[in-house]
Design an enzyme around this catalytic site. Structure first.
Site, short mmCIF file in Angstrom:
data_model
loop_
_atom_site.label_atom_id
_atom_site.label_comp_id
_atom_site.label_asym_id
_atom_site.label_seq_id
_atom_site.Cartn_x
_atom_site.Cartn_y
_atom_site.Cartn_z
CG HIS A 137 85.75 60.01 55.63
ND1 HIS A 137 87.09 59.77 55.80
CD2 HIS A 137 85.65 61.31 55.27
CE1 HIS A 137 87.76 60.88 55.55
NE2 HIS A 137 86.91 61.83 55.22
CG ASP A 214 83.37 58.32 61.35
OD1 ASP A 214 83.37 59.41 61.95
OD2 ASP A 214 83.84 58.18 60.21
CD GLN A 217 81.10 65.50 58.45
OE1 GLN A 217 80.45 66.49 58.77
NE2 GLN A 217 82.24 65.58 57.80
CE LYS A 240 85.63 66.03 59.85
NZ LYS A 240 85.71 66.45 58.46
CB CYS A 378 87.56 61.12 52.08
SG CYS A 378 88.98 62.19 51.96
N1 PMP Z 1 84.72 60.29 59.13
C1 PMP Z 1 83.88 61.18 58.56
C2 PMP Z 1 82.43 60.83 58.41
C3 PMP Z 1 84.38 62.41 58.12
O1 PMP Z 1 83.56 63.29 57.54
C4 PMP Z 1 85.75 62.71 58.30
C5 PMP Z 1 86.33 64.03 57.85
N2 PMP Z 1 85.91 64.48 56.61
C6 PMP Z 1 86.55 61.75 58.91
C7 PMP Z 1 86.01 60.56 59.31
C8 PMP Z 1 88.01 61.98 59.13
O2 PMP Z 1 88.21 63.04 60.00
P1 PMP Z 1 89.68 63.58 60.25
O3 PMP Z 1 90.22 63.99 58.91
O4 PMP Z 1 89.50 64.73 61.18
O5 PMP Z 1 90.46 62.45 60.85
#
Ligand code: PMP
Length: 420
Positions: A137, A214, A217, A240, A378
């Protein structure tokens, strides 16, 4: 070492989810969208909230709210106790050795920025490398790029296979003396690939390279135990995992956090302030400048309690069933292409349809009351790896049913017949 593969497969003996009760816990599930019952398939972007979390949040503001760690009066003590209790709940949830290893942030993004600025940036030299993967991401790419640029260091990415799995041989060959950090998603937000993070941590540590996982997910889909995972850092967002938006978590090994300077200045992080010099407080407070989202942190603890009550085995078994049904149905639709085919997958299925833009797919599904995500999610480098600019993504939460998946498949069949 945890066997990640078993985490998301049906395990014999896992108590089944009481799906009616789970759905009844989410007020929004009784609502409509575009005049139809909601089929919410965008939990990968953010999950819906159970009444227990909504009520705890509101109740906290009604009766328990004051600023924390400052007041000597009872209300402030109560708020402080609730905040501290939530930190211990996160510690237990992650299997961390100490509550001091849990830092509250705004989200996963801020947690990664914290590590990039406070842990890595002071160490970086020209020529150093930060090893990422092609499926990251943007939140796990851009913070590293920004600190790398300041020092003539660079980010490099481990390639992925056509199936959407990490090329582990490439990872082994790319890690070396120049590598100063490895940062990797546990579960891809696009492909749903579950990466072998425990193995990755072992490989990295064999080269003396620290690892950030990270888990944005992952925590809502697979069992997490940071003690056995042995990652140096792990980040996730409450929103999430059925908690409120505005709260993130950074787990960091105590030895790292103790050695790291504050990355943001402000109240709450200091020991003694003089105009000539300031000394900083203990971990984790050193990294929590200013007034935090007190009610949100409390509600995060409630969300983890609620989620824990379901049992991760039951959640994983249910979501594996939805995933299998979704893949089966989508693969049968002519002109629809599912991205990747990883052996171990959870949470999300991304796809394209010949002749249709992902946004059009999303808009047409909306008319049927079905919420999915469309765009690059993203993850532009990942999409480019597959020769795409974007895709449509259906992602699952605990409240989804086989009927939701069938509704998606039925709508897509109709859309393809008409426009594909
Ligand atoms: N890493 C991953 C794998 C994600 O899916 C996301 C959110 N889509 C993020 C980071 C970022 O999360 P946040 O917007 O809550 O900071």
């Amino acid at each position: 070492m945890t066997d990640m593969a078993t985490d998301i497969r049906e395990r014999p003996g896992a108590a089944a989810l009481d799906l009616d009760a789970v759905r009844a816990a989410f007020p929004v599930m009784a609502d409509t969208m575009s005049g139809r019952p909601i089929v919410f398939l965008d939990s990968g972007a953010s999950s819906q909230k159970p009444e227990a979390v909504i009520a705890a949040h509101a109740e906290f503001y009604r009766h328990d709210y004051a600023n924390i760690h400052r007041g000597v009066y009872e209300l402030s003590q109560r708020a402080s106790d609730a905040f501290d209790a939530a930190r211990r709940k996160v510690q237990t949830f992650l299997g961390a050795a100490e509550w001091r290893e849990i830092v509250f942030t705004r989200n996963t993004t801020e947690a990664i920025n914290l590590v990039a600025w406070s842990f890595l940036e002071p160490k970086l030299q020209p020529g150093d490398e930060i090893l990422l993967t092609t499926m990251e991401h943007h939140s796990n790419i851009v913070p590293w790029q920004i600190v790398a640029m300041r020092h003539g260091a660079k980010v490099v990415s481990v390639p992925i296979t056509d199936a959407g799995e990490l090329d582990m041989d490439a990872l082994r060959s790319m890690i070396g003396p120049r590598t100063k950090m490895l940062a990797c998603s546990w579960v891809s937000n696009v492909l749903g690939t579950v990466n072998p993070v425990a193995e990755i941590v072992q490989i990295a540590h064999g080269h003396g390279v620290p690892v950030l996982v990270d888990a944005a997910q992952a925590v809502q889909h697979v069992a997490v135990d940071v003690a056995s995972l042995d990652a140096d850092f792990l980040a996730f967002s409450a929103h999430k995992i059925y908690g409120p938006s505005g709260v993130g978590v950074l787990y960091g090994k105590r030895e790292h956090l103790e050695a790291m300077p504050p990355w943001q200045g402000g109240g709450g992080i200091v020991d003694r302030v003089e105009f000539e010099k300031t000394t900083f407080g203990e971990i984790p407070f050193r990294f929590e400048a200013g007034t935090p989202d007190i009610a949100g942190v409390h509600a995060t603890g409630v969300a983890l309690d609620w989620f824990g009550g379901l049992g991760i085995d039951a959640v994983a078994a249910h979501e594996a069933d939805l995933m299998a049904q979704g893949l089966r149905a989508l693969h049968q639709i002519p002109g629809l292409h599912v991205l990747g085919a990883p052996a171990c997958r959870t949470g999300a299925i991304s796809f394209t349809v010949n002749g249709l833009h992902p946004s059009d797919i999303g808009a047409m599904l909306d008319l049927d009351g079905i919420a999915i995500r469309s765009g690059h999610h993203c993850a532009q480098p990942l999409h480019r790896r597959f020769g795409l600019e974007g895709s449509a993504r259906a992602s699952f939460g605990v409240y989804n049913t086989n009927s939701d998946v069938e509704a998606l498949a039925e709508s897509l069949r109709r859309i393809v017949r008409k426009y594909g």
